[in-house]
Design an enzyme around this catalytic site. Structure first.
Site, PDB file in Angstrom:
ATOM      1  N   HIS A   1     -11.679  -4.903   8.709  1.00 43.47           N
ATOM      2  CA  HIS A   1     -12.321  -4.758   7.409  1.00 43.47           C
ATOM      3  C   HIS A   1     -13.585  -3.903   7.527  1.00 43.47           C
ATOM      4  CE1 HIS A   1      -9.818  -8.336   6.796  1.00 43.47           C
ATOM      5  NE2 HIS A   1      -9.924  -8.151   5.510  1.00 43.47           N
TER       6      HIS A   1
ATOM      7  N   GLU B   1       0.815  -1.217   0.000  1.00 41.67           N
ATOM      8  CA  GLU B   1       0.000   0.000   0.000  1.00 41.67           C
ATOM      9  C   GLU B   1       0.846   1.263   0.000  1.00 41.67           C
ATOM     10  OE1 GLU B   1      -0.753  -2.702   1.684  1.00 41.67           O
ATOM     11  OE2 GLU B   1      -2.808  -3.189   1.099  1.00 41.67           O
TER      12      GLU B   1
HETATM   13  C1  LIG Z   1      -1.490  -5.046   3.997  1.00 43.52           C
HETATM   14  C2  LIG Z   1      -2.654  -5.800   3.411  1.00 43.52           C
HETATM   15  N1  LIG Z   1      -3.175  -5.419   2.246  1.00 43.52           N
HETATM   16  C3  LIG Z   1      -4.228  -6.065   1.719  1.00 43.52           C
HETATM   17  C4  LIG Z   1      -4.791  -7.133   2.359  1.00 43.52           C
HETATM   18  C5  LIG Z   1      -6.013  -7.844   1.762  1.00 43.52           C
HETATM   19  N2  LIG Z   1      -5.698  -9.235   1.452  1.00 43.52           N
HETATM   20  C6  LIG Z   1      -6.024 -10.234   2.292  1.00 43.52           C
HETATM   21  S1  LIG Z   1      -5.444 -11.717   1.781  1.00 43.52           S
HETATM   22  C7  LIG Z   1      -4.805 -11.037   0.347  1.00 43.52           C
HETATM   23  C8  LIG Z   1      -4.072 -11.883  -0.625  1.00 43.52           C
HETATM   24  C9  LIG Z   1      -2.943 -12.571   0.059  1.00 43.52           C
HETATM   25  O1  LIG Z   1      -2.153 -13.246  -0.852  1.00 43.52           O
HETATM   26  P1  LIG Z   1      -0.974 -14.159  -0.340  1.00 43.52           P
HETATM   27  O2  LIG Z   1      -0.128 -13.385   0.624  1.00 43.52           O
HETATM   28  O3  LIG Z   1      -0.304 -14.724  -1.524  1.00 43.52           O
HETATM   29  O4  LIG Z   1      -1.682 -15.273   0.535  1.00 43.52           O
HETATM   30  P2  LIG Z   1      -2.748 -16.359   0.020  1.00 43.52           P
HETATM   31  O5  LIG Z   1      -4.098 -15.749   0.179  1.00 43.52           O
HETATM   32  O6  LIG Z   1      -2.420 -16.671  -1.390  1.00 43.52           O
HETATM   33  O7  LIG Z   1      -2.554 -17.512   0.920  1.00 43.52           O
HETATM   34  C10 LIG Z   1      -5.023  -9.665   0.338  1.00 43.52           C
HETATM   35  C11 LIG Z   1      -4.586  -8.752  -0.739  1.00 43.52           C
HETATM   36  C12 LIG Z   1      -4.230  -7.481   3.600  1.00 43.52           C
HETATM   37  N3  LIG Z   1      -4.718  -8.502   4.321  1.00 43.52           N
HETATM   38  N4  LIG Z   1      -3.157  -6.829   4.087  1.00 43.52           N
END
Ligand SMILES: Cc1ncc(C[n+]2csc(CCOP(=O)(O)OP(=O)(O)O)c2C)c(N)n1
Ligand SMILES: Cc1ncc(C[n+]2csc(CCOP(=O)(O)OP(=O)(O)O)c2C)c(N)n1
Ligand SMILES: [Mg+2]
Ligand SMILES: [Mg+2]
Lengths: 322, 344, 344, 322
Positions: free
Chosen positions: D126, D59
């Protein structure tokens, strides 16, 4: 003997390290022989080996690390080099430390020290007062000591508190403020202090603005006008009762803060007083804050950007005329 | 035989086979997780869970392995796809059911839900959503243990390949190395962060290449291969415990579900579904068990039935429990009551 | 002969000597910077500068090289120790003098001071203090140029080894690689972040090891050796311009001053002062010039005198100029006047 | 035809992309066929190739990148996946975008979209409403559209504004709010709207709380009590004049906001009204905000945590009794 506001902060930390082995200090440049950008930890690394640790330029992780250590029973003190850099740690402070007790029933006893407020020539990124950002969110105690004595006792209390504390120490007061000795006891946390009694107008303020306000009160006293000055000490919790009691005596309220004007501590005080003590007011409550621009570098601009005895006096005079 | 892990940075000799008991134990956590998460998904579809359901389908092997090597006194800071690891670490199913179903008796008492749970007092930290934030918190716990003179402990925390790109992850990893705490960071590249594929997430050849830049030791593992997961993560935990630098393990899998159960994951390409890392680790483990005759069909069925029963039991219990009531709630964000701000 | 750069990750053959003219030009920027910063320091000691003075003593070679290869249309986002580079990029001395002395006519009009200055319209971004924040901003400028179909441009930004540990740096570097923008990041390890030595900052062997983990190409350079700086940074700029991945150059020097002029730097150990990287790059360059007879003593003296005159001139001009006055100030944080919040 | 608040946001972005090639959208999962966690950019990546870009989970850098692009003449829209994650970008928003015009005379025309506010089951991370953090600092315009029409026109205006805009869109309204058609014009930015006329009490509110307030107004109308409801639309600038004019008519003020109670928009409104319109008030001004705890997950708790028609009605009733 004479002791400055800054020395009081150092002494409080020395005492904490001495008395409580759960305490450690973590921050940029706090360790070694250096003792921090403002020398608030001068000598402590040597006196308490392994307990005053230099951190990388990683404010988010500094606070995260402190949270973890607190979970494990420690009482970390995190020094931000300037309050302004806590913007990088804001997520950990608000969303991790500030929510933890509510979520898990386990409080996070960390103290985050923010060298706050303006001094001339410091500019937009080394002058900020951030108490209102932290106080807006749930879960934190936000301290804004205005005197040498409070700087000392409140920092000791901050570490004793089981919940996260944001301790806003004012850089302008570091050297400008002196006391004869350190107190053994202070007012309870959460209690505001009547810094000066009066009957004609209540000024509610905190941190460096206390002293500008007291100057105004002295000046007005020469004219036979008695201003009561309330030092909030903590902006969260905010001691509405003491403020209301004062307004009950004077009928007039002026709130003075150094931070930006939209929202924040002065608006909060007015909202509380008007909600609970509307009938006590003989005139419209007023406030004075910094201007709604970044904090300027040049002393000419800086001293006009923040409230000063002069602008406070003006407002007070208007208020007394109403 | 059970296939061993591939190590990218260091080649080590060592046992190539995890003990069968450990393999089977891990398999059972995987199985239980699958059954449980299928149930949660079906409750969600039935409108019985508010908010979201986030499952670790396809990641059970890596997650189970994360929990398997941790002992009392160790720290586990799991994220969204770590049910198997949480269970292996000791989280009772009822805690999960209660959290998802919002029971007042759950560890989060209805205040937080789904994967946002933990029991920090028992070494399982409660994640916040902001990805990467828990790494430095884990470091802090380990640092405090060091201060107190404890020895032989480790902390393990997980992250996705998406979360690896957050500033918090960077700062946390760096501080772990500066403080030389016994941290194991398991990063699972499931090839998507929500809908975003790897090429919009990072541009290095392999995320394990990050290890060296922090002074971590880095390993990769095929996350579809339980034995490899046990081997590599077991090794990383062992090395961290022995005082080696922090460990990074990068696992490769495909997320075999939506980001959450609300998500049909239609963006996952057919092409990627044919990749070797897209295999279902649970099926792979079952095949190994059958092929090597580690357990007979009857035992396998018994385990599955037991898992189903445990799951049904946990869900049924939680469903019977009272929801939190606003009127009875203690609306206090801080523990020291006399310091609560009385806002009119 | 002029000593060439050491490259850590890739060994390339190429010219080992920078052209003499370029070397001498860079030397003159270094010299002017040294003279100027000595003057600023003395003004500070005399109480004539409010706030702080931050100099690049010991880093002039690397900084000058940063400015030397940038052209019109390129972007430069300097940090605290980049006077030589700023000047080489085209910043007039009077801008600096005005900013330090708080003249209303300076680019910051007394609103910001010292190193916090820039002219974004002319490609020199104005840093904020928060270390690492300018990297992603630079990426954004480059990305926009790409959008607009411009070609052949680069952006160069600098950071200290301390600032490399901030989350913003990580996110910014990663995004640069994901977007494949022509970025050169020059990280100067001057062995201290304020008072903090390397061992409390990071734990990898060399910060250039970070490059691979982002998909950057990484190089190291001896920052005391101007020719090497020109060679390595020139090469990095060239590669970025040619469409290679983002470039990381890690330079090694010692900060030959306090963090700011208020700081006596007594924490810098005698031991480290004896390291080869502790040499004064300006003296080293002078020695090369004399040894190789690139310029005669008279010319050198003339340059020095010219630098002194320019500096005196800039300072004298700025000192005569009016300070900003609160009453005449336009107290508006936004440009659209009708949207200014009228706070009573 | 009927169009939701969420569709209006999507349509506004489609129009912006269509009409102005300086516009691009940057955010997690906004691209591809996916179109964002809430589908606010659904289909746009396909319709406008190369202009709707997926960002990594970064971000801080997302906003930094947008600032740089804005410097180069672009008009970026950054989508935060949830407002709550903007805590990571807060430094870039406040300290970089927010100070840039003041420092350099060059404004930064970025729009940061924050999917804000609570929906049931979303929990502490959220559900946040962060307008008060952003409005407290100088240099930003902070929008809080409450209607489908405003969601549309204000987003278009946000991108047209040369200064940084924080656009707080409310997730609860995404699907709950429908309009017949999209407007071609809206009120000017900075003007509050009288959402409902009345004579007995003024409710000042914004975003989702507008609708709770309107419900209360309808309810009271059955009893012959006429509540005037003011929708602020932007909390910064805050249209003090419209609020004062309303209070002049009604003599009574209730401020309703969904964010945390300390400081923030409701306190700011009260501070302004009491400073400038003290004599207009027949009763103490009141406010109602969310509770001072993190936002709970469970619907039972969540609906008690935020203000609702029920609690607003209670406050309003008390106020009318005074
Ligand atoms: C700092 C932040 N930005 C956005 C989010 C929203 N968000 C939750 S899970 C996710 C995707 C996560 O991807 P990854 O780290 O690859 O984990 P996966 O879900 O694939 O296990 C996002 C963008 C968040 N939790 N934290
Ligand atoms: C995020 C952040 N935290 C703290 C600071 C305060 N600070 C200013 S310069 C500095 C040291 C920087 O060290 P380094 O990056 O190595 O650069 P150098 O000064 O050595 O050139 C610090 C800690 C800052 N500017 N930004
Ligand atoms: Mg992923
Ligand atoms: Mg350095």
């Amino acid at each position: 003997m004479s002791i400055t506001y800054l020395e009081a902060i150092r002494e409080a930390q020395a005492k904490l390290l001495r008395d409580d082995d759960r305490v450690f200090i973590y921050g940029q440049d706090v360790g070694g022989n250096f003792g921090g950008a403002f020398k608030a930890t001068k000598g402590l690394a040597k006196e308490f080996p392994g307990r005053v640790l230099n951190a990388p330029i990683s404010e988010d992780a500094m606070v995260g690390t402190a949270i973890g250590a607190a979970l494990q029973g420690m009482r970390p003190i995190v020094e931000m080099q300037f309050a302004d850099f806590s913007s990088i740690a804001l997520n950990q402070i608000l969303n991790n430390a500030g929510t933890h007790y509510w979520r898990t029933n386990i409080p996070i006893p960390i103290t985050v020290r923010l060298p706050s407020g303006g001094t001339k020539g410091s500019g937009p990124f080394h002058s900020q007062s951030m108490e209102s950002l932290y106080a807006h969110y749930p879960g934190l105690v936000v301290m804004t000591p205005a005197t040498v004595e409070d700087a000392y006792t409140m920092l000791i209390e901050a570490v004793a508190i089981d919940d996260p504390v944001v301790y806003c120490e004012h850089k302008y007061l570091y050297y400008h403020l002196k006391a004869d000795r350190l107190p053994t006891e202070g007012l309870p946390i959460g209690k505001a202090r009547i810094a000066r009694e009066g009957r004609d107008l209540t000024i509610v303020t905190y941190s460096a603005m206390l002293h500008e306000s007291l100057t105004v009160a002295e000046e007005f006293a020469n004219e036979g006008l008695e201003i009561e000055v309330v030092d909030l000490r903590t902006v969260k919790p905010l001691d509405t009762d003491t403020v209301l009691a004062s307004v009950a005596r004077t009928g007039r309220l002026l709130c003075v803060g150094e931070s930006f004007p939209w929202g924040g501590a002065t608006a909060e005080v007015i909202a509380r007083v008007t909600a609970e003590g509307f009938h006590l007011l003989d005139a419209a409550p007023a406030r004075i804050n910094a201007k709604d621009t970044p904090i300027p570098y040049h002393p000419n601009l800086w001293s006009a950007h923040r409230p000063s005895a002069k602008t406070i006096a003006e407002k007070a005079r208007n208020l007394l005329r109403e | 035989m059970l296939q061993a892990a591939q190590r990218s940075e260091k080649k080590t000799k060592g046992k190539k086979t995890a003990p069968h008991e450990r393999y089977l134990e891990a398999y059972r956590w995987m199985l239980q997780t699958r059954v449980f998460e299928d149930k949660l998904a079906s409750l969600y579809r039935g409108g019985l869970i508010t908010g979201g359901v986030y499952v670790g389908r396809g990641q059970e092997a890596i997650s189970a392995a994360c929990g398997m090597f941790l002992q009392k006194g160790d720290i586990f800071a799991p994220l969204i796809r770590d049910q198997a690891g949480r269970s292996a670490f000791g989280e009772p199913l009822i805690d999960v059911a209660r959290t998802y179903l919002g029971s007042r008796q759950g560890p989060m008492r209805g205040r937080d839900g789904n994967i946002h749970r933990g029991k920090p007092g028992q070494g399982q930290l409660a994640m916040i959503s902001h990805l990467g934030a828990m790494i430095s918190v884990t470091v802090g716990v380990l640092l405090a243990k060091k201060f107190k003179g404890e020895t032989g402990f480790v902390g393990l925390t997980t992250i996705g390949e998406g979360g690896m790109q957050s500033g918090a992850t960077h700062e946390g990893m760096n501080i772990a190395a500066v403080e030389q705490v016994p941290l194991v960071l398991v990063a699972t590249n499931n090839h998507y962060a929500y809908s975003t594929p790897n090429d919009r997430e990072f541009a290095c050849t392999d995320l394990v290449d990050r290890a060296k830049g922090y002074g971590f030791e880095g390993y990769t593992v095929d996350g579809t291969d339980l034995a490899a997961c046990l081997d590599v993560i077991g090794g990383a935990v062992k090395r961290a415990r022995a005082g080696r630098p922090p460990q990074l393990v990068v696992a490769s899998v495909l997320r075999l579900a939506g980001h959450g159960e609300h998500d049909d994951a239609s963006y996952i390409t057919d092409e990627i579904k044919r990749e070797p890392f897209a295999q279902d680790c649970l099926k792979c483990a079952e095949k190994v068990i059958v092929d090597l005759n580690l357990a007979d069909a009857e035992t396998l069925k018994k385990w599955r039935d037991e898992a189903a029963a445990e799951v049904e039991n946990a869900v049924a219990t939680a469903q019977k429990e009272a929801a939190p009531e606003a009127g009875e709630e203690d609306w206090c964000a801080i523990s020291m009551r006399h310091l609560v701000d009385q806002i009119p």
